[in-house]
Design an enzyme around this catalytic site. Structure first.
Site, PDB file in Angstrom:
ATOM      1  CE  LYS A  13       0.312  -4.976  -0.180  1.00 20.79           C
ATOM      2  NZ  LYS A  13      -0.788  -4.128  -0.362  1.00 20.79           N
ATOM      3  NE  ARG A 154      -9.211  -6.932   3.349  1.00 25.26           N
ATOM      4  CZ  ARG A 154      -7.969  -6.499   3.196  1.00 25.26           C
ATOM      5  NH1 ARG A 154      -7.049  -7.292   2.648  1.00 25.26           N
ATOM      6  NH2 ARG A 154      -7.609  -5.300   3.591  1.00 25.26           N
TER       7      ARG A 154
HETATM    8  P1  AMP Z   1      -4.088  -4.965   4.492  1.00 29.63           P
HETATM    9  O1  AMP Z   1      -4.617  -6.372   4.548  1.00 29.63           O
HETATM   10  O2  AMP Z   1      -2.605  -4.901   4.334  1.00 29.63           O
HETATM   11  O3  AMP Z   1      -4.839  -4.099   3.502  1.00 29.63           O
HETATM   12  O4  AMP Z   1      -4.371  -4.345   5.950  1.00 29.63           O
HETATM   13  C1  AMP Z   1      -5.690  -4.224   6.452  1.00 29.63           C
HETATM   14  C2  AMP Z   1      -5.731  -3.164   7.530  1.00 29.63           C
HETATM   15  O5  AMP Z   1      -4.854  -3.546   8.625  1.00 29.63           O
HETATM   16  C3  AMP Z   1      -5.208  -1.788   7.102  1.00 29.63           C
HETATM   17  O6  AMP Z   1      -6.206  -1.004   6.474  1.00 29.63           O
HETATM   18  C4  AMP Z   1      -4.787  -1.195   8.460  1.00 29.63           C
HETATM   19  O7  AMP Z   1      -5.916  -0.776   9.192  1.00 29.63           O
HETATM   20  C5  AMP Z   1      -4.196  -2.411   9.166  1.00 29.63           C
HETATM   21  N1  AMP Z   1      -2.741  -2.544   8.885  1.00 29.63           N
HETATM   22  C6  AMP Z   1      -2.119  -3.582   8.240  1.00 29.63           C
HETATM   23  N2  AMP Z   1      -0.795  -3.377   8.165  1.00 29.63           N
HETATM   24  C7  AMP Z   1      -0.562  -2.183   8.783  1.00 29.63           C
HETATM   25  C8  AMP Z   1       0.609  -1.402   9.010  1.00 29.63           C
HETATM   26  N3  AMP Z   1       1.810  -1.807   8.580  1.00 29.63           N
HETATM   27  N4  AMP Z   1       0.465  -0.232   9.680  1.00 29.63           N
HETATM   28  C9  AMP Z   1      -0.733   0.195  10.126  1.00 29.63           C
HETATM   29  N5  AMP Z   1      -1.885  -0.478   9.909  1.00 29.63           N
HETATM   30  C10 AMP Z   1      -1.816  -1.655   9.250  1.00 29.63           C
END
Ligand code: AMP
Length: 210
Positions: A13, A154
């Site tokens: 993504k 990460r």
């Molecule tokens: P990602 O990089 O999209 O995997 O996001 C990393 C972390 O950020 C996730 O595991 C959540 O803890 C937080 N996060 C990102 N986007 C959201 C969202 N739309 N709603 C809630 N938490 C989010």
């Protein structure tokens, strides 16, 4: 065009969103990146989010929606957006339809076993955010090809329990988004197991069809 990118963690993504944003000249907005920047810069928002992000849990809707709304109301979003990581549940979906409705929703489909393999191999540039992994190795170990920044893992990819928790949450939350965008007639499903360029071409084709 207002585009939402969906897919399990590790489906590509982030990479595809960055490529599409560059090609279409619209901003790539990743809620995860915004949280990581805020955590790195030790802001109040970062402090509030970190307890959740470190455990692979979702940050509360009130925090995420306000943050997304502020970003979506900036002038560079006038021509559209590529959203990555938002919406993640029905409340966020409803908020986004109210703020700036989605015109195209791309679902990158990948099985969990492949996703876990990709996540454990994933590293990214701490400076510009470019992602490396099993399909893309940096020319020099630990150094970003694009900006020379240091490559880091990460925090939430280091822990197998946090990875599993994020995958479980994804499966719980994705169904409502898929059903809604399907009903709206804007959903396109794309197999994400191919290489980066193959998947990118499929994304471009999918957007043109809508
Ligand atoms: P990602 O990089 O999209 O995997 O996001 C990393 C972390 O950020 C996730 O595991 C959540 O803890 C937080 N996060 C990102 N986007 C959201 C969202 N739309 N709603 C809630 N938490 C989010």
């Amino acid at each position: 065009m207002n585009i939402v990118m969906m897919g399990v963690q590790g489906s590509g993504k982030g990479t595809q969103s960055k490529m599409l944003a560059e090609k279409l000249g619209i901003p790539h907005i990743s809620t995860g990146d915004i949280f990581r920047d805020n955590i790195k810069n030790k802001t109040e928002l970062g402090r509030q989010a970190q307890v959740y992000t470190d455990q692979g849990a979702l940050v509360p809707d009130s925090i995420v929606i306000n943050m997304a709304q502020d970003r979506l109301r900036q002038s560079d979003v006038d021509k559209g957006y590529i959203l990555d990581g938002f919406p993640r549940n029905g409340v966020q979906l409803a908020a986004l339809e109210y703020i700036k409705p989605v015109e195209s929703a791309i679902l990158l489909e990948l099985d969990d076993a492949t996703a876990i393999k990709r996540l454990t191999a994933r590293i990214l540039c701490g400076k510009c955010g470019v992602i490396y992994g099993a399909n893309r190795a940096p020319k020099t170990v630990g150094v970003c090809d694009e900006c020379g920044g240091a490559l880091v893992e990460r925090n939430d990819d280091k822990d197998a329990a946090a990875i599993q928790k994020r995958l479980d949450l994804y499966h719980q939350e994705i169904d409502i988004l898929v059903r809604y965008y399907e009903w709206k007639g804007v959903l396109r499903r794309i197999p994400a197991s191919g290489n980066v360029d193959e998947v990118f071409n499929l994304c471009l084709k999918a957007i043109k069809q809508i």
